[in-house]
Design a protein around this motif. Structure first.
Motif, PDB file in Angstrom:
ATOM      1  N   GLY A  66       0.812  -1.215   0.000  1.00 10.26           N
ATOM      2  CA  GLY A  66       0.000   0.000   0.000  1.00 10.26           C
ATOM      3  C   GLY A  66       0.842   1.259   0.000  1.00 10.26           C
ATOM      4  N   ALA A  67       1.903   1.261   0.808  1.00  8.23           N
ATOM      5  CA  ALA A  67       2.775   2.437   0.862  1.00  8.23           C
ATOM      6  C   ALA A  67       3.495   2.647  -0.465  1.00  8.23           C
ATOM      7  CB  ALA A  67       3.792   2.279   1.997  1.00  8.23           C
ATOM      8  N   HIS A  99       3.020  -9.525   5.719  1.00  6.98           N
ATOM      9  CA  HIS A  99       2.706  -8.903   4.444  1.00  6.98           C
ATOM     10  C   HIS A  99       3.986  -8.728   3.622  1.00  6.98           C
ATOM     11  CE1 HIS A  99      -1.219  -8.457   5.877  1.00  6.98           C
ATOM     12  NE2 HIS A  99      -1.084  -7.315   6.541  1.00  6.98           N
ATOM     13  N   ARG A 100       3.826  -8.632   2.330  1.00 11.25           N
ATOM     14  CA  ARG A 100       4.984  -8.405   1.476  1.00 11.25           C
ATOM     15  C   ARG A 100       5.621  -7.061   1.796  1.00 11.25           C
ATOM     16  NH1 ARG A 100       2.727  -8.966  -4.398  1.00 11.25           N
ATOM     17  NH2 ARG A 100       1.344  -7.413  -3.534  1.00 11.25           N
ATOM     18  N   CYS A 133     -11.560   3.716   4.638  1.00  9.73           N
ATOM     19  CA  CYS A 133     -10.845   2.518   4.210  1.00  9.73           C
ATOM     20  C   CYS A 133      -9.788   2.177   5.249  1.00  9.73           C
ATOM     21  CB  CYS A 133     -10.179   2.740   2.849  1.00  9.73           C
ATOM     22  SG  CYS A 133     -11.342   2.910   1.486  1.00  9.73           S
ATOM     23  N   MET A 134      -9.443   0.914   5.333  1.00  5.84           N
ATOM     24  CA  MET A 134      -8.403   0.475   6.248  1.00  5.84           C
ATOM     25  C   MET A 134      -7.071   1.144   5.888  1.00  5.84           C
ATOM     26  SD  MET A 134      -9.649  -1.437   8.578  1.00  5.84           S
ATOM     27  CE  MET A 134      -8.266  -2.366   9.226  1.00  5.84           C
ATOM     28  N   PRO A 135      -6.116   1.187   6.849  1.00  5.31           N
ATOM     29  CA  PRO A 135      -4.888   1.953   6.631  1.00  5.31           C
ATOM     30  C   PRO A 135      -4.121   1.628   5.359  1.00  5.31           C
ATOM     31  CG  PRO A 135      -5.080   1.397   8.944  1.00  5.31           C
ATOM     32  CD  PRO A 135      -6.224   0.713   8.243  1.00  5.31           C
ATOM     33  N   GLU A 148      -5.191  -8.683   2.681  1.00  2.00           N
ATOM     34  CA  GLU A 148      -3.977  -7.996   3.126  1.00  2.00           C
ATOM     35  C   GLU A 148      -4.282  -6.756   3.952  1.00  2.00           C
ATOM     36  OE1 GLU A 148      -1.586  -7.135  -0.233  1.00  2.00           O
ATOM     37  OE2 GLU A 148      -0.619  -9.101  -0.247  1.00  2.00           O
ATOM     38  N   THR A 149      -5.433  -6.133   3.725  1.00  2.00           N
ATOM     39  CA  THR A 149      -5.737  -4.882   4.427  1.00  2.00           C
ATOM     40  C   THR A 149      -6.716  -5.076   5.580  1.00  2.00           C
ATOM     41  OG1 THR A 149      -7.575  -4.321   2.932  1.00  2.00           O
ATOM     42  CG2 THR A 149      -5.364  -3.605   2.291  1.00  2.00           C
TER      43      THR A 149
END
Length: 333
Positions: free
Chosen positions: A28-29, A60-61, A214-216, A270-271
Motif C-alpha cells: 500500500g505504501a 505482508h509483502r 478505508c483500512m490503513p 492484506e488490508t
C-alpha cells in the motif's frame, strides 16, 4: 583477520538488518509512492515477475529500497510509452535481477475493439451503454450515462445494477487481456468517483454521524464512496475519509465526533487488520457514567476470511448496509 572474514561471511549485524527491514515499504505504501493502484503492482508481479525480492513467512509483502528503485524505474519507462512487459524486463535487467517471462504470453498490446469484448453477461441496458462509452474513452458520454442512471434510479440501484457490473467487467477484461483495458478502467473509475462525490453533504444537525473509512493500507475506495453518496441522498449525517486512513487518524476522528457507527472498508485480506478494529472498539467518550463506545461495521470482501470480532458487525452489500444504518438512526442506537 579470521574474525573479519567471519564477520563478512555472516553478513551485516542484526541491527543493520533490522534497520533495512524497517525501511521496507508495504504494498500500500509503495502504491501511494508510485501513484498506482495496489492491484496494478500485483498484476505486474504476476505477469512479469517484478515484485519484492524477499518474502517473510506470515507477514505482508515488504519492498526493500532496491525493490522500490526498480519499480520507480519501471514507472518512468511506462510513462515514456514503453509497454509494461518491456519496462519490467528493462528494470530488472538494469538492477541485476534475472528477467522473468510473462506468465501469460500473447500478442502485443492492442486497442480495445469494442464494448462487446467485455464480459458483461446479463445486465441492464444502461450498463451496456456505460460500457460502450467507457471503451470509446468518451468522457462526456460516461458522465451523461452516470448522471442519468443516478437521477433515474437513485444511488443504490444505479450502483448495484449499472455501475458495479460495468466496473467488474472492465476489471475482469483487464486481468485477462494484457494491458489493453487499463485506460478504460482508469477513466471509468475516475468519473464514477467524481459523480459519487458530487452529492451535497447535509448540514451538521447535532446527530452523531456515521464515519466511513478505508483500512490503513486500503486504496480501493469506490464502494465506500457509493455508500457515502447513498447516505447523503437520504440526508443522514456522514463523514468520509477515503482511502488508506491511518489508524491514529481514525481514532482521533472518532473521539472528536462521537459517531453512531464507523464503517471500515477492506477490499483484500492484506488490508483486513483486526488490530485496528480492536483499537477502535476500545475507545470511549462522553461524561463519566454515560460513556459511549463506537459501533464498528466491517464492509468489503477483505473481511470474509477473518473470524468474528466481538462488538463488530458486518455489512454485506450496499442496499442491506444502507438499510441497517438507517435503522440505527430510527432507533437512536
Amino acid at each position: 583477520m579470521t574474525r573479519q572474514r567471519a564477520a563478512r561471511r555472516s553478513g551485516p549485524p542484526s541491527s543493520d538488518r533490522d534497520a533495512a527491514a524497517e525501511a521496507a515499504l508495504t504494498t500500500g505504501a509503495l502504491a501511494r509512492r508510485l501513484g498506482v493502484a495496489q492491484t496494478t503492482l500485483r498484476t505486474w508481479e504476476r505477469r512479469y515477475g517484478i515484485g519484492p525480492s524477499r518474502r517473510e513467512q506470515g507477514r505482508h509483502r515488504r519492498w526493500s529500497p532496491e525493490d522500490v528503485a526498480r519499480m520507480e524505474h519501471m514507472c518512468r519507462l511506462t510513462a515514456q510509452g514503453v509497454t509494461p512487459a518491456e519496462a519490467a524486463q528493462l528494470a530488472m535487467a538494469d538492477s541485476g535481477r534475472p528477467t522473468a517471462a510473462p506468465s501469460q504470453p500473447g500478442p502485443r498490446r492492442r486497442t480495445p475493439g469494442g464494448f462487446r469484448d467485455l464480459p458483461l453477461g446479463q445486465v441492464w441496458p444502461e450498463s451496456r451503454g456505460l460500457a460502450r462509452a467507457a471503451v470509446r474513452l468518451d468522457a462526456s458520454a460516461v458522465q451523461i450515462q452516470l448522471r442519468s442512471a443516478i437521477d433515474a434510479y437513485g444511488v443504490v440501484v444505479a450502483w448495484e445494477q449499472i455501475i458495479a457490473p460495468t466496473l467488474h467487467a472492465v476489471g475482469r477484461k483487464w486481468a485477462t487481456a494484457d494491458e489493453s483495458y487499463v485506460e478504460v478502467e482508469h477513466l471509468l473509475s475516475w468519473h464514477v468517483s467524481s459523480m459519487l462525490r458530487s452529492a451535497v453533504a447535509p448540514a451538521m444537525d447535532g446527530r452523531p454521524p456515521i464515519l466511513l473509512a478505508c483500512m490503513p493500507e486500503e486504496q480501493h475506495s469506490l464502494p465506500i464512496e457509493a455508500l457515502w453518496a447513498a447516505l447523503t441522498e437520504r440526508g443522514l449525517p456522514t463523514r468520509i475519509f477515503g482511502a488508506a486512513v491511518p489508524a491514529e487518524a481514525l481514532e482521533s476522528a472518532a473521539r472528536r465526533t462521537g459517531p453512531g457507527a464507523v464503517v471500515l472498508w477492506s477490499q483484500s485480506r492484506e488490508t483486513a487488520d483486526l488490530r485496528v478494529v480492536r483499537r477502535l472498539l476500545a475507545l470511549e467518550w462522553g461524561v463519566r457514567g454515560a460513556r459511549s463506545h463506537p459501533l464498528a461495521l466491517l464492509a468489503g470482501p477483505g473481511w470474509a476470511g477473518t473470524p468474528p470480532e466481538p462488538g463488530a458487525g458486518r455489512l454485506t452489500g450496499l442496499a442491506s448496509g444502507l438499510a441497517l444504518l438507517e435503522s440505527l438512526f430510527r432507533t437512536g442506537t
